[in-house]
Design a protein around this motif. Structure first.
Motif, PDB file in Angstrom:
ATOM      1  N   GLU A 140       0.799  -1.234   0.000  1.00  0.00           N
ATOM      2  CA  GLU A 140       0.000   0.000   0.000  1.00  0.00           C
ATOM      3  C   GLU A 140       0.825   1.275   0.000  1.00  0.00           C
ATOM      4  O   GLU A 140       0.281   2.374  -0.013  1.00  0.00           O
ATOM      5  N   GLY A 141       2.141   1.155   0.004  1.00  0.00           N
ATOM      6  CA  GLY A 141       2.985   2.334   0.050  1.00  0.00           C
ATOM      7  C   GLY A 141       3.337   2.703   1.483  1.00  0.00           C
ATOM      8  O   GLY A 141       2.882   2.069   2.440  1.00  0.00           O
ATOM      9  N   TYR A 142       4.150   3.751   1.622  1.00  0.00           N
ATOM     10  CA  TYR A 142       4.718   4.086   2.930  1.00  0.00           C
ATOM     11  C   TYR A 142       4.458   5.551   3.279  1.00  0.00           C
ATOM     12  O   TYR A 142       4.675   6.451   2.467  1.00  0.00           O
ATOM     13  N   THR A 143       4.005   5.756   4.510  1.00  0.00           N
ATOM     14  CA  THR A 143       3.763   7.103   5.025  1.00  0.00           C
ATOM     15  C   THR A 143       4.708   7.364   6.192  1.00  0.00           C
ATOM     16  O   THR A 143       4.864   6.518   7.075  1.00  0.00           O
ATOM     17  N   VAL A 144       5.334   8.531   6.188  1.00  0.00           N
ATOM     18  CA  VAL A 144       6.206   8.943   7.281  1.00  0.00           C
ATOM     19  C   VAL A 144       5.699  10.272   7.825  1.00  0.00           C
ATOM     20  O   VAL A 144       5.415  11.200   7.063  1.00  0.00           O
ATOM     21  N   THR A 145       5.563  10.348   9.138  1.00  0.00           N
ATOM     22  CA  THR A 145       5.333  11.631   9.807  1.00  0.00           C
ATOM     23  C   THR A 145       6.507  11.863  10.740  1.00  0.00           C
ATOM     24  O   THR A 145       6.957  10.948  11.439  1.00  0.00           O
TER      25      THR A 145
END
Length: 274
Positions: free
Chosen positions: A65-70
């Motif tokens: 699903e892809g990668y999210t970074v905060t």
């Protein structure tokens, strides 16, 4: 003053180069890591007499699903004449194939908005096209490159293969989002966490326990003036699931240390569990 190029740490790393054989995708663990930041060294030229802060890095997603970074990095910087607080807040998303990258960063100084960068990048016809929405609409065409999670995957693959040195490049949307950084990477000998490790009380929760000491130097070759000196260098311990700790961030005139003080490991998205 440049305080941090966020994705370059952290996580700031990326994924497979064309010259590499087809290997299994490393499983990157979704997690939230908290680091206490202190001043390591500072030259007289820097003017810095004290520095402390906290960095929070949250990594979510999967190869499906892809990668999210905060990312949030707050520091108080003291000089002989003044003290100020900087607050950098970044959110990024990288698609599963590493072909597109969305980024948004707000930087505050003493609670006042100092800078905002927002946009997206995608790969097309051997180039990287960057569409910038803020501070104003513009489009930049750059050389082909990698995005941050790709860079991390490449690093883990090379460490697993026993490689100790290589060079690659990176676009992470930092600064003015209009340039690519060249990185040189040194990978040390594989090791395992021990009870004598200063971060053991937190790092013992990391599975697997093995890690590599890594040093990455970041160069902006567009502004090189004959002598290639890195803009900054980051040293850290990298675990094979993508978690990093024991940081040293060297900006030339000063350096900071980051100690892992809290770690929350999240479940993998169910559709991508291996």
């Amino acid at each position: 003053m440049r305080i941090m190029r966020p994705a370059a740490f952290i996580t700031a790393l990326l994924a497979g180069s064309a010259a590499m054989p087809a290997l299994a995708q490393p499983t990157l663990t979704p997690h939230r890591a908290v680091y206490d930041i202190v001043l390591d060294e500072a030259s007289d030229r820097s003017g810095i007499t004290g520095l402390n802060g906290r960095m929070v890095y949250e990594f979510n997603g999967s190869e499906c699903e892809g990668y999210t970074v905060t990312f949030r990095f707050v520091t108080q910087i003291d000089t002989s004449e003044t003290s100020r607080v900087t607050d950098q807040q970044t959110t990024t998303y990288e698609d599963p194939g590493g072909t597109s990258f969305d980024f948004a960063t707000k930087s505050y100084v003493d609670q006042s908005l100092d800078r905002e960068i927002r946009g997206s990048a995608h790969k097309a016809d051997g180039s990287t096209i960057v569409d910038i929405d803020k501070p104003q609409d513009s489009e930049v065409t750059l050389d082909a490159t990698q995005f941050p999670t790709q860079h991390l995957v490449e690093l883990i693959r090379k460490a697993e293969a026993g490689e100790t040195f290589y060079e690659t490049n990176l676009f992470d949307g930092s600064e003015d989002a209009d340039r690519i950084m060249t990185t040189t990477v040194i990978i040390g000998k594989e090791s395992t966490t021990s009870k004598e490790d200063e971060e053991f009380s937190v790092a013992k929760a990391i599975e697997p326990e093995k890690f590599w000491p890594v040093s990455i130097a970041y160069f902006d070759l567009d502004k090189a003036d004959g002598e290639e000196v890195p803009d900054y260098r980051i040293d850290f311990k990298l675990h094979e699931n993508g978690i990093t700790r024991d940081l040293v961030m060297d900006y030339g005139d000063f350096s900071m240390k980051g100690k892992l003080v809290d770690l929350a490991v999240f479940d993998m998205p169910k559709g991508c569990q291996k």
